[in-house]
Scaffold this motif. Structure first.
Motif, PDB file in Angstrom:
ATOM      1  N   ARG A 116       0.579  -1.250   0.470  1.00  0.00           N
ATOM      2  CA  ARG A 116      -0.293   0.104  -0.085  1.00  0.00           C
ATOM      3  C   ARG A 116       0.786   1.057   0.033  1.00  0.00           C
ATOM      4  NH1 ARG A 116      -3.917  -2.524  -2.033  1.00  0.00           N
ATOM      5  NH2 ARG A 116      -5.051  -3.966  -0.905  1.00  0.00           N
ATOM      6  N   MET A 117       1.921   1.035   1.149  1.00  0.00           N
ATOM      7  CA  MET A 117       3.206   2.392   0.830  1.00  0.00           C
ATOM      8  C   MET A 117       3.294   2.583  -0.240  1.00  0.00           C
ATOM      9  SD  MET A 117       5.118   2.005   4.290  1.00  0.00           S
ATOM     10  CE  MET A 117       5.729   0.872   4.528  1.00  0.00           C
ATOM     11  N   ARG A 118       3.850   1.320  -1.056  1.00  0.00           N
ATOM     12  CA  ARG A 118       4.405   1.962  -2.802  1.00  0.00           C
ATOM     13  C   ARG A 118       3.806   1.760  -3.760  1.00  0.00           C
ATOM     14  NH1 ARG A 118       6.238  -3.417  -2.064  1.00  0.00           N
ATOM     15  NH2 ARG A 118       5.219  -4.688  -3.049  1.00  0.00           N
ATOM     16  N   GLN A 119       2.177   1.883  -3.826  1.00  0.00           N
ATOM     17  CA  GLN A 119       0.768   2.102  -4.456  1.00  0.00           C
ATOM     18  C   GLN A 119       0.727   3.650  -4.319  1.00  0.00           C
ATOM     19  OE1 GLN A 119      -2.007  -0.699  -2.498  1.00  0.00           O
ATOM     20  NE2 GLN A 119      -2.562  -1.812  -5.183  1.00  0.00           N
ATOM     21  N   LEU A 120       1.084   4.215  -3.026  1.00  0.00           N
ATOM     22  CA  LEU A 120       0.568   5.915  -3.084  1.00  0.00           C
ATOM     23  C   LEU A 120       1.315   6.129  -3.185  1.00  0.00           C
ATOM     24  CD1 LEU A 120      -0.935   4.972   0.585  1.00  0.00           C
ATOM     25  CD2 LEU A 120      -2.359   6.022  -1.006  1.00  0.00           C
ATOM     26  N   LYS A 121       3.354   6.173  -2.652  1.00  0.00           N
ATOM     27  CA  LYS A 121       4.493   6.600  -2.992  1.00  0.00           C
ATOM     28  C   LYS A 121       4.461   6.428  -4.765  1.00  0.00           C
ATOM     29  CE  LYS A 121       7.300   5.742   0.619  1.00  0.00           C
ATOM     30  NZ  LYS A 121       8.462   4.849   0.587  1.00  0.00           N
ATOM     31  N   SER A 122       3.735   5.815  -5.443  1.00  0.00           N
ATOM     32  CA  SER A 122       3.946   5.731  -6.641  1.00  0.00           C
ATOM     33  C   SER A 122       2.492   6.805  -7.344  1.00  0.00           C
ATOM     34  CB  SER A 122       3.617   3.962  -7.712  1.00  0.00           C
ATOM     35  OG  SER A 122       1.924   3.590  -7.814  1.00  0.00           O
ATOM     36  N   LEU A 123       1.896   6.831  -6.493  1.00  0.00           N
ATOM     37  CA  LEU A 123       1.185   8.917  -6.777  1.00  0.00           C
ATOM     38  C   LEU A 123       1.337   9.965  -6.822  1.00  0.00           C
ATOM     39  CD1 LEU A 123      -2.275   6.275  -5.753  1.00  0.00           C
ATOM     40  CD2 LEU A 123      -1.398   7.137  -8.109  1.00  0.00           C
ATOM     41  N   GLY A 124       2.872  10.302  -6.047  1.00  0.00           N
ATOM     42  CA  GLY A 124       3.967  10.899  -5.572  1.00  0.00           C
ATOM     43  C   GLY A 124       2.964  11.567  -4.343  1.00  0.00           C
ATOM     44  N   PHE A 125       2.483  10.572  -3.479  1.00  0.00           N
ATOM     45  CA  PHE A 125       1.792  10.938  -2.359  1.00  0.00           C
ATOM     46  C   PHE A 125       3.104  10.835  -1.195  1.00  0.00           C
ATOM     47  CE2 PHE A 125      -2.106  10.914  -3.946  1.00  0.00           C
ATOM     48  CZ  PHE A 125      -2.537  11.857  -3.743  1.00  0.00           C
ATOM     49  N   PRO A 126       3.801  11.529  -0.477  1.00  0.00           N
ATOM     50  CA  PRO A 126       4.431  11.079   0.768  1.00  0.00           C
ATOM     51  C   PRO A 126       4.220  10.566   1.934  1.00  0.00           C
ATOM     52  CG  PRO A 126       4.292  13.575   0.840  1.00  0.00           C
ATOM     53  CD  PRO A 126       3.464  13.171  -0.534  1.00  0.00           C
TER      54      PRO A 126
END
Ligand SMILES: [Mg+2]
Length: 94
Positions: A64-74
């Motif tokens: 989930r963290m990778r998914q959010l990071k890939s959307l550009g979120f810290p």
């Protein structure tokens, strides 16, 4: 109160002092999302996974963290109260 909850409470209080919100994040049907969404003045947003000291995120939480990071979120993992100040400074600097 367990260690993770203690750290979470510190985060909530620290964010509130800065005029922001640390909103609990649960998503029905989507397990493993980070524990809190941190919202700070000036459109600053970040996701935070809280862990007890020395504990690591589970594989699904990592995903989930990778998914959010890939959307550009810290996204941050915090496992100690001493990390909170630095993380919040970094979110403000984004
Ligand atoms: Mg957690």
């Amino acid at each position: 109160m367990d260690e993770e909850s203690r750290i979470e409470r510190h985060l909530r209080v620290s964010v509130k002092k800065m005029g922001g919100m640390a909103v609990k994040f649960t998503s029905p049907g989507l397990d493993g999302v980070p524990d809190r969404i941190v919202l700070l003045p000036g459109r600053k947003i970040a996701f935070v996974e809280l862990k007890a000291p020395g504990k690591k995120p589970r594989p699904l939480q990592e995903k989930r963290m990778r998914q959010l990071k890939s959307l550009g979120f810290p996204v941050y993992v915090i496992d100690g109260v001493e990390q909170i100040g630095g993380v919040l400074d970094e979110i403000c600097a984004t």
